[in-house]
Design an enzyme around this catalytic site. Structure first.
Site, PDB file in Angstrom:
ATOM      1  N   HIS A   1     104.753 120.085  50.234  1.00  0.00           N
ATOM      2  CA  HIS A   1     104.541 121.516  50.028  1.00  0.00           C
ATOM      3  C   HIS A   1     105.784 122.308  50.414  1.00  0.00           C
ATOM      4  O   HIS A   1     106.437 122.016  51.411  1.00  0.00           O
ATOM      5  CB  HIS A   1     103.342 121.989  50.854  1.00  0.00           C
ATOM      6  CG  HIS A   1     102.699 123.225  50.299  1.00  0.00           C
ATOM      7  ND1 HIS A   1     103.245 124.472  50.470  1.00  0.00           N
ATOM      8  CD2 HIS A   1     101.571 123.393  49.556  1.00  0.00           C
ATOM      9  CE1 HIS A   1     102.474 125.372  49.864  1.00  0.00           C
ATOM     10  NE2 HIS A   1     101.456 124.743  49.304  1.00  0.00           N
ATOM     11  N   HIS A   2     106.083 123.340  49.614  1.00  0.00           N
ATOM     12  CA  HIS A   2     107.287 124.129  49.877  1.00  0.00           C
ATOM     13  C   HIS A   2     107.182 124.910  51.188  1.00  0.00           C
ATOM     14  O   HIS A   2     108.192 125.336  51.752  1.00  0.00           O
ATOM     15  CB  HIS A   2     107.533 125.094  48.711  1.00  0.00           C
ATOM     16  CG  HIS A   2     108.974 125.409  48.491  1.00  0.00           C
ATOM     17  ND1 HIS A   2     109.853 125.661  49.528  1.00  0.00           N
ATOM     18  CD2 HIS A   2     109.714 125.529  47.354  1.00  0.00           C
ATOM     19  CE1 HIS A   2     111.053 125.921  49.033  1.00  0.00           C
ATOM     20  NE2 HIS A   2     111.002 125.845  47.726  1.00  0.00           N
ATOM     21  N   ALA A   3     105.979 125.122  51.690  1.00  0.00           N
ATOM     22  CA  ALA A   3     105.838 125.756  53.005  1.00  0.00           C
ATOM     23  C   ALA A   3     106.354 124.845  54.110  1.00  0.00           C
ATOM     24  O   ALA A   3     106.796 125.312  55.163  1.00  0.00           O
ATOM     25  CB  ALA A   3     104.371 126.110  53.267  1.00  0.00           C
TER      26      ALA A   3
ATOM     27  N   ASN B   1     111.871 126.992  55.418  1.00  0.00           N
ATOM     28  CA  ASN B   1     112.833 127.380  54.404  1.00  0.00           C
ATOM     29  C   ASN B   1     113.841 128.363  54.981  1.00  0.00           C
ATOM     30  O   ASN B   1     113.471 129.339  55.630  1.00  0.00           O
ATOM     31  CB  ASN B   1     112.117 128.056  53.223  1.00  0.00           C
ATOM     32  CG  ASN B   1     111.095 127.132  52.582  1.00  0.00           C
ATOM     33  OD1 ASN B   1     111.396 126.441  51.634  1.00  0.00           O
ATOM     34  ND2 ASN B   1     109.876 127.104  53.099  1.00  0.00           N
TER      35      ASN B   1
END
Length: 470
Positions: free
Chosen positions: A139-141, A322
Site C-alpha cells: 500500500h502506498h500509505a 512518503n
C-alpha cells in the site's frame, strides 16, 4: 498503542475504494542458476515461508480508533499470517510475457485486506525457459516507490555464490556477515546515551527554523502561482488540457512493460546536455503524442506530466511512508518535431529544479501539496476549478549492478503504480543492472490496450538518437 500517520500517507487510505486501489507493485523475473529450475526456487521460498519471520515494516497495520479521534495510525508488531500474504500462482502454457502481464494486471486490480498488514507477494511459476517471477504489492500509505525498491534491494546480493539469503519479506539478519546486507555502524558514531542529547539539539535547531519557514511560505506560494500563470516549470500547473487520460476510472487494470539498455538513454542525455530523466520524459512525450493521435484524441494544447521527486536523505529509504515533492513538466505534445519536444521538456524540468533549489524541504512539500491539490480532490471524489496534470511519470533509481537471490539472477524488474480519477494512466520507470524498465499501469475501462505505447516509446528513443546523429 498507535503511532501517528502523516496526512500524506493517510490520504492514500482515505482516497481508496473498490474502483481506486492505492497500492504500488513490482514484478521481478529471476533466472535460476545452472543446474536449478523454477521448482528449486519454489523450494527455497517455501523454506522461508516455514521459518515464519517477517520484516518490521511488513508487520505494520493501519488502524484507527476512538483514542486517535478517528485518525489513521500504525500498529506495529502485528502477527502476520504468511499463508495469506504469500501466494502461489502458475501461468497457462506457453507461459510467455503476454500471459504474465495479463495475470499481473488482474492481481494488481484487487484491494489489499485492511484488517491485515497492507502487502501481498505472489510467486509465479510456468514461465518459459524455467524462469520464476515474483509480484509484490504494498500500500502506498506504507511505502513509496523509493522505499519499496530499497526493500527489494535488501533481499538481493551482488554475489551469485551467496546462499542462505532471506526472502524479500524476511528481516535482514546481522548474524549473516557474508551477505553484507546491513552495514555495521560507523566507528565513533552516537551510542544509545548520546541520542537524547542529539534529539534535544535537533529540537532547539528546529524551533529556531520554524519562524523562518513561516516567513518564507507566503513568497514561496506567490512565486509558485506566478510561475504557473506564466507556464514556467514548477510544482503547480494551471494549463493542463482536458484529455482522454483525465476521466473517472474503475478498478480493473491494464499493464504493459518493456526494458531498454540504459546506456542508450545515457548517451542521448550526454549529447543533449540533459539528464536520463529528461530522456524518459521525452520518450513518454513522443509515445503519448503518437498513441493519442492514432486514437484521434490528442489535445491541441501540450500534455502536462506530474513528476515526483524524492526528498529522502540517503539512508532513509526504508523508513515507512512518503517523502516526495513534485514538479510539473510541459511534455510539448503539440510539437511534431522530436528534437523540439525534447528541448521543451528539458527546459521545463530545468526551470522547476532551479526553483526547487531555492526552497527548503518544508517549503517544497507545501508547494507540492498545492500542486497536487487538484488530483487529491479528484481522488477524494471532489471536484475543483483546476484540472489535475494529465499523467504521472516517475523514475525510481534501482541497482546498477547484477543482483541475485540465492544464485538466481534478477533479469527484469517492472514497476506497477496507481491510476486515479483524473489520471487514468501512470508511467513508472526503474533501472536494474544495465537496463531501464517502463511500467505502464492504466484503467482498463478508460484506455485501450497499452502495447502500442511500448512500440511508440521505442520509436521515440530511436528518433531522439537520430536527431542527435547517434
Amino acid at each position: 498503542m498507535l503511532l501517528p500517520m502523516s496526512p500524506t500517507d493517510s490520504m492514500f487510505l482515505l482516497g481508496e475504494s473498490r474502483d481506486h486501489p492505492m497500492h504500488v507493485g513490482g514484478l521481478a523475473l529471476f533466472e535460476p542458476p545452472d543446474g536449478a529450475d523454477a521448482q528449486t526456487m519454489r523450494a527455497m521460498l517455501d523454506a522461508a515461508l516455514a521459518r515464519g519471520t517477517v520484516a518490521p515494516l511488513l508487520r505494520k497495520r493501519a488502524r484507527r480508533s476512538v483514542t486517535t479521534l478517528g485518525q489513521w495510525g500504525w500498529e506495529e508488531g502485528t502477527p502476520v499470517d504468511l499463508g495469506h500474504h504469500i501466494r502461489h500462482d502458475a501461468l497457462p502454457a506457453p507461459g510467455g510475457i503476454t500471459e504474465l502481464m495479463t495475470l499481473v494486471a488482474r492481481l494488481h486490480s484487487g484491494l489489499l485486506d485492511r484488517s491485515r498488514p497492507l502487502w501481498e507477494m505472489h510467486l509465479i511459476e510456468g514461465l518459459t525457459g524455467g524462469r520464476f517471477a515474483a509480484y509484490m504489492k504494498i500500500h502506498h500509505a506504507l511505502a513509496d516507490g523509493v522505499s519499496a525498491m530499497k526493500l527489494l534491494r535488501s533481499a538481493l546480493s551482488e554475489d551469485p555464490d551467496v546462499s542462505g539469503m532471506p526472502a524479500p519479506w524476511e528481516p535482514l539478519v546481522r548474524e549473516r556477515p557474508a551477505l553484507r546486507l546491513v552495514p555495521n555502524p560507523p566507528a565513533g558514531g552516537p551510542g544509545p546515551f548520546d541520542l537524547p542529547a542529539a534529539a534535544l539539539r535537533a529540537a532547539r535547531s528546529a524551533a529556531g527554523e520554524v519562524a523562518g519557514e513561516v516567513a518564507g511560505m507566503v513568497p514561496a506560494i506567490a512565486g509558485t502561482i506566478d510561475r504557473a500563470r506564466r507556464q514556467r516549470g514548477g510544482p503547480l500547473t494551471l494549463s493542463a488540457p482536458k484529455s482522454m487520460l483525465n476521466v473517472p476510472i474503475g478498478g480493473a487494470r491494464r499493464f504493459a512493460a518493456r526494458s531498454w539498455p540504459i546506456e542508450r538513454l545515457r548517451l542521448v542525455a550526454k549529447f543533449a546536455d540533459a539528464t536520463v530523466n529528461d530522456v524518459v520524459l521525452a520518450m513518454c512525450s513522443g509515445a503519448l503524442r503518437t498513441y493519442m493521435n492514432d486514437l484521434d484524441a490528442l489535445p491541441a494544447d501540450p500534455l502536462i506530466a506530474m513528476v515526483p521527486v524524492s526528498l529522502r536523505d540517503q539512508g532513509q529509504e526504508t523508513k515507512a511512508g512518503n517523502e516526495i515533492g513534485v514538479l510539473m513538466c510541459n511534455l510539448a505534445t503539440h510539437l511534431a518535431n522530436p528534437a523540439a519536444r525534447f528541448d521543451a521538456v528539458r527546459v521545463s524540468m530545468r526551470e522547476g529544479k532551479n526553483a526547487m533549489r531555492t526552497r527548503s524541504s518544508a517549503q517544497i512539500l507545501a508547494m507540492s501539496a498545492l500542486g497536487t491539490a487538484p488530483l487529491a480532490l479528484s481522488m477524494l471524489g471532489l471536484g475543483g476549478p483546476i484540472r489535475p496534470p494529465n499523467v504521472m511519470i516517475s523514475n525510481v533509481p534501482g541497482p546498477s549492478t547484477p543482483l541475485y537471490w540465492n544464485g538466481a539472477r534478477l533479469t527484469a524488474l517492472y514497476p506497477l503504480s496507481i491510476p486515479v480519477d483524473g489520471q487514468a494512466l501512470n508511467i513508472t520507470c526503474t533501472s536494474t543492472d544495465d537496463e531501464i524498465a517502463f511500467g505502464l499501469t492504466a484503467c482498463r475501462r478508460a484506455l485501450p490496450p497499452l502495447a502500442p505505447l511500448l512500440d511508440h516509446l521505442d520509436d521515440e528513443l530511436g528518433a531522439l538518437e537520430h536527431a542527435l546523429g547517434l
